[in-house]
Write a protein that holds these residues in place. Structure first.
Motif, PDB file in Angstrom:
ATOM      1  N   VAL A 117       0.862  -1.244   0.050  1.00  0.00           N
ATOM      2  CA  VAL A 117      -0.312  -0.068  -0.113  1.00  0.00           C
ATOM      3  C   VAL A 117       1.323   1.209  -0.091  1.00  0.00           C
ATOM      4  O   VAL A 117       1.933   1.495   1.318  1.00  0.00           O
ATOM      5  CB  VAL A 117      -0.802   0.021   1.211  1.00  0.00           C
ATOM      6  N   VAL A 118       0.798   2.190  -1.252  1.00  0.00           N
ATOM      7  CA  VAL A 118       1.569   2.943  -1.206  1.00  0.00           C
ATOM      8  C   VAL A 118       0.254   4.296  -1.673  1.00  0.00           C
ATOM      9  O   VAL A 118      -0.139   4.521  -2.525  1.00  0.00           O
ATOM     10  CB  VAL A 118       2.991   3.673  -2.252  1.00  0.00           C
ATOM     11  N   GLU A 119       0.630   6.214  -0.763  1.00  0.00           N
ATOM     12  CA  GLU A 119       0.126   6.627  -0.829  1.00  0.00           C
ATOM     13  C   GLU A 119       1.199   7.754  -0.938  1.00  0.00           C
ATOM     14  O   GLU A 119       1.750   7.992  -0.239  1.00  0.00           O
ATOM     15  CB  GLU A 119      -0.798   6.738   0.952  1.00  0.00           C
ATOM     16  N   PHE A 120       0.892   8.985  -2.129  1.00  0.00           N
ATOM     17  CA  PHE A 120       1.769   9.343  -2.329  1.00  0.00           C
ATOM     18  C   PHE A 120       0.495  11.216  -2.795  1.00  0.00           C
ATOM     19  O   PHE A 120       0.105  11.420  -3.423  1.00  0.00           O
ATOM     20  CB  PHE A 120       2.249   9.420  -4.237  1.00  0.00           C
ATOM     21  N   ILE A 121       1.876  11.970  -2.449  1.00  0.00           N
ATOM     22  CA  ILE A 121       0.787  13.692  -2.352  1.00  0.00           C
ATOM     23  C   ILE A 121       2.282  14.543  -2.461  1.00  0.00           C
ATOM     24  O   ILE A 121       2.635  14.897  -1.791  1.00  0.00           O
ATOM     25  CB  ILE A 121       0.206  14.026  -0.663  1.00  0.00           C
ATOM     26  N   GLY A 122       1.913  14.610  -4.147  1.00  0.00           N
ATOM     27  CA  GLY A 122       3.549  15.233  -4.782  1.00  0.00           C
ATOM     28  C   GLY A 122       3.780  16.674  -4.780  1.00  0.00           C
ATOM     29  O   GLY A 122       2.081  17.413  -4.691  1.00  0.00           O
ATOM     30  N   THR A 123       4.269  16.980  -4.263  1.00  0.00           N
ATOM     31  CA  THR A 123       4.124  19.048  -4.366  1.00  0.00           C
ATOM     32  C   THR A 123       4.081  19.450  -5.877  1.00  0.00           C
ATOM     33  O   THR A 123       4.320  18.984  -6.381  1.00  0.00           O
ATOM     34  CB  THR A 123       5.696  19.389  -3.871  1.00  0.00           C
ATOM     35  N   ASP A 124       5.748  20.669  -6.141  1.00  0.00           N
ATOM     36  CA  ASP A 124       4.890  21.044  -7.277  1.00  0.00           C
ATOM     37  C   ASP A 124       5.617  20.546  -7.823  1.00  0.00           C
ATOM     38  O   ASP A 124       4.747  20.351  -9.749  1.00  0.00           O
ATOM     39  CB  ASP A 124       5.097  22.487  -7.286  1.00  0.00           C
ATOM     40  N   THR A 125       6.529  19.306  -7.769  1.00  0.00           N
ATOM     41  CA  THR A 125       7.672  18.334  -9.128  1.00  0.00           C
ATOM     42  C   THR A 125       7.457  17.416  -8.819  1.00  0.00           C
ATOM     43  O   THR A 125       8.474  16.820  -9.545  1.00  0.00           O
ATOM     44  CB  THR A 125       8.787  19.263  -9.387  1.00  0.00           C
ATOM     45  N   GLY A 126       6.246  16.956  -7.682  1.00  0.00           N
ATOM     46  CA  GLY A 126       6.927  15.705  -7.275  1.00  0.00           C
ATOM     47  C   GLY A 126       5.919  14.063  -7.563  1.00  0.00           C
ATOM     48  O   GLY A 126       5.363  14.487  -8.874  1.00  0.00           O
ATOM     49  N   ARG A 127       6.750  13.457  -7.849  1.00  0.00           N
ATOM     50  CA  ARG A 127       6.110  12.043  -8.957  1.00  0.00           C
ATOM     51  C   ARG A 127       6.549  11.079  -8.259  1.00  0.00           C
ATOM     52  O   ARG A 127       7.445  10.974  -7.448  1.00  0.00           O
ATOM     53  CB  ARG A 127       7.527  12.457 -10.390  1.00  0.00           C
ATOM     54  N   MET A 128       5.532   9.734  -8.239  1.00  0.00           N
ATOM     55  CA  MET A 128       6.162   8.290  -7.660  1.00  0.00           C
ATOM     56  C   MET A 128       6.037   7.449  -8.872  1.00  0.00           C
ATOM     57  O   MET A 128       5.137   7.900  -9.968  1.00  0.00           O
ATOM     58  CB  MET A 128       5.187   7.998  -6.755  1.00  0.00           C
ATOM     59  N   VAL A 129       6.975   7.003  -9.268  1.00  0.00           N
ATOM     60  CA  VAL A 129       7.105   5.579 -10.131  1.00  0.00           C
ATOM     61  C   VAL A 129       7.039   4.630  -9.401  1.00  0.00           C
ATOM     62  O   VAL A 129       7.796   4.014  -9.093  1.00  0.00           O
ATOM     63  CB  VAL A 129       7.951   5.867 -11.552  1.00  0.00           C
ATOM     64  N   SER A 130       6.136   3.536  -9.791  1.00  0.00           N
ATOM     65  CA  SER A 130       6.760   2.379  -9.034  1.00  0.00           C
ATOM     66  C   SER A 130       5.956   1.265 -10.665  1.00  0.00           C
ATOM     67  O   SER A 130       5.123   1.658 -10.611  1.00  0.00           O
ATOM     68  CB  SER A 130       5.728   2.164  -8.385  1.00  0.00           C
ATOM     69  N   ASP A 131       6.931   0.627 -10.136  1.00  0.00           N
ATOM     70  CA  ASP A 131       7.082  -1.371 -11.450  1.00  0.00           C
ATOM     71  C   ASP A 131       6.723  -2.114 -10.280  1.00  0.00           C
ATOM     72  O   ASP A 131       7.186  -2.182  -9.880  1.00  0.00           O
ATOM     73  CB  ASP A 131       7.665  -1.068 -12.520  1.00  0.00           C
ATOM     74  N   GLU A 132       5.933  -2.892 -11.181  1.00  0.00           N
ATOM     75  CA  GLU A 132       5.800  -4.438 -10.414  1.00  0.00           C
ATOM     76  C   GLU A 132       5.587  -5.368 -11.226  1.00  0.00           C
ATOM     77  O   GLU A 132       4.965  -5.495 -12.195  1.00  0.00           O
ATOM     78  CB  GLU A 132       4.355  -4.829  -9.030  1.00  0.00           C
ATOM     79  N   ASN A 133       6.136  -6.628 -11.247  1.00  0.00           N
ATOM     80  CA  ASN A 133       6.080  -7.971 -12.461  1.00  0.00           C
ATOM     81  C   ASN A 133       5.915  -9.048 -11.877  1.00  0.00           C
ATOM     82  O   ASN A 133       7.599  -9.145 -11.205  1.00  0.00           O
ATOM     83  CB  ASN A 133       7.522  -7.627 -13.358  1.00  0.00           C
ATOM     84  N   THR A 134       5.310 -10.133 -12.466  1.00  0.00           N
ATOM     85  CA  THR A 134       5.804 -11.073 -11.628  1.00  0.00           C
ATOM     86  C   THR A 134       5.834 -12.295 -13.106  1.00  0.00           C
ATOM     87  O   THR A 134       5.213 -11.924 -14.282  1.00  0.00           O
ATOM     88  CB  THR A 134       4.434 -12.401 -11.139  1.00  0.00           C
ATOM     89  N   VAL A 135       6.415 -13.318 -12.910  1.00  0.00           N
ATOM     90  CA  VAL A 135       6.584 -14.082 -14.069  1.00  0.00           C
ATOM     91  C   VAL A 135       6.496 -15.858 -13.142  1.00  0.00           C
ATOM     92  O   VAL A 135       7.194 -15.828 -12.556  1.00  0.00           O
ATOM     93  CB  VAL A 135       8.199 -14.063 -14.812  1.00  0.00           C
ATOM     94  N   LEU A 136       5.914 -16.594 -14.310  1.00  0.00           N
ATOM     95  CA  LEU A 136       5.974 -18.190 -13.858  1.00  0.00           C
ATOM     96  C   LEU A 136       5.690 -18.516 -14.751  1.00  0.00           C
ATOM     97  O   LEU A 136       5.160 -18.638 -15.753  1.00  0.00           O
ATOM     98  CB  LEU A 136       4.534 -18.747 -13.276  1.00  0.00           C
ATOM     99  N   ASP A 137       6.985 -19.923 -15.223  1.00  0.00           N
ATOM    100  CA  ASP A 137       7.303 -20.256 -16.375  1.00  0.00           C
ATOM    101  C   ASP A 137       7.258 -21.948 -15.790  1.00  0.00           C
ATOM    102  O   ASP A 137       8.707 -22.505 -14.988  1.00  0.00           O
ATOM    103  CB  ASP A 137       8.527 -20.103 -16.701  1.00  0.00           C
ATOM    104  N   GLY A 138       6.714 -22.580 -16.217  1.00  0.00           N
ATOM    105  CA  GLY A 138       6.207 -24.449 -16.190  1.00  0.00           C
ATOM    106  C   GLY A 138       6.650 -25.281 -17.022  1.00  0.00           C
ATOM    107  O   GLY A 138       5.914 -24.925 -18.325  1.00  0.00           O
TER     108      GLY A 138
END
Length: 281
Positions: A111-132
């Motif tokens: 859980v992420v909460e973000f309130i940016g300032t004038d130049t504020g920024r949040m980048v979040s990437d998430e990945n899963t792989v299941l290879d069988g």
């Protein structure tokens, strides 16, 4: 204002899973931050497991029967800069065999909460792989119920991969994600055909879940962009090593602007639900 809700359904394939090794590991982490400034989080998990030995992993299986091999990965990279950030995350990894459908080898909740300032920024990437991938297994050797596979039946070779994940680029928003993977099964003992191989107890089935939810705060929508996707490539045989099915599926959902709700739930479930190919009466 953008409203998105998508439910992804799973696929019933013939994944056997892979039996646990004699020595198992388990670890958990919990992270909590409340910061005015900058937060970063980088996570990586890679696990390759096989029911057979080889000089390296992954190791080509060839045409020998009763082999399975799985590769599982999970990655997250989050950078939140110049803003008010609240970040909480729990992660657990367990290489023990999972006995039931509600247990998983890898689980994360964020859980992420973000309130940016004038130049504020949040980048979040998430990945899963299941290879069988796996070769032929006798059903009676990998299923608990003796009535699940009457006679002498074979679960055919397979090669299945699923990729799930998301990415957001925000100046304001509340983000929740959850992941879960099950691919390591209890060990049913050595193979009759080759004592160096171990049987998996395949009843729980192989599963990969991913969900994301992005909202704003009260009447204020989230601001920025969001994307979530799933890609599946399933290849199945009937008997021997001739391919009898080749399934490719992909789905991507995006939203940008003022986002009131962005929610996506994805599930891949690959379970033996009936007898395989009968070779003798």
């Amino acid at each position: 204002m953008t409203l998105v809700f998508v439910l992804g359904t799973g696929y019933a394939m013939a994944d056997t899973g892979c039996p646990q090794v004699p020595e198992t590991q388990g670890f958990t982490t919990a992270t909590a931050m409340s910061v005015l400034g900058t937060v970063t989080e980088t996570d990586n998990i890679v696990n390759i497991i096989a029911n057979h030995g080889g000089p390296t992993l992954p190791f080509p299986m060839g045409a020998v029967g009763e082999q399975s091999e799985y590769t599982s990965t999970y990655t997250e990279e989050t950078i939140a800069d110049q803003g008010l950030i609240t970040y909480t995350k729990g992660m657990s990894t367990d290489t023990s065999g999972m006995a039931t459908t509600n247990l998983f080898n890898v689980q994360t909740s964020k859980v992420v909460e973000f309130i940016g300032t004038d130049t504020g920024r949040m980048v979040s990437d998430e990945n899963t792989v299941l290879d069988g991938a796996g070769t032929m297994f006798g059903d009676s050797n990998i299923l608990i119920c003796p009535f699940a596979s009457p006679g002498i039946n074979i679960n055919p070779p397979f090669c299945n991969i699923v990729q799930e994940g998301s990415g957001v680029d925000l100046t304001l928003g509340s983000l929740t994600t959850e992941t879960a993977q099950r691919y390591i099964m209890e060990n049913a003992g050595p193979s009759v055909m080759n004592p160096d191989y171990q049987y998996p107890v395949s009843d729980p089935g192989v599963e990969s879940d991913y969900s994301i939810k992005l909202t704003g705060f009260g009447d204020i929508p989230a601001m920025g962009s969001a994307e979530a996707s799933i890609e599946v490539h399933a290849q199945e045989s009937r008997l021997g090593f001739d391919k009898a099915e080749d399934l490719v599926y992909s789905e991507t959902t995006t939203a940008s602007g003022d986002i009131t709700l962005f929610q996506k739930v994805m599930n891949y479930n690959s379970k033996i639900t009936g007898p395989g190919y009968r070779i003798f009466i």
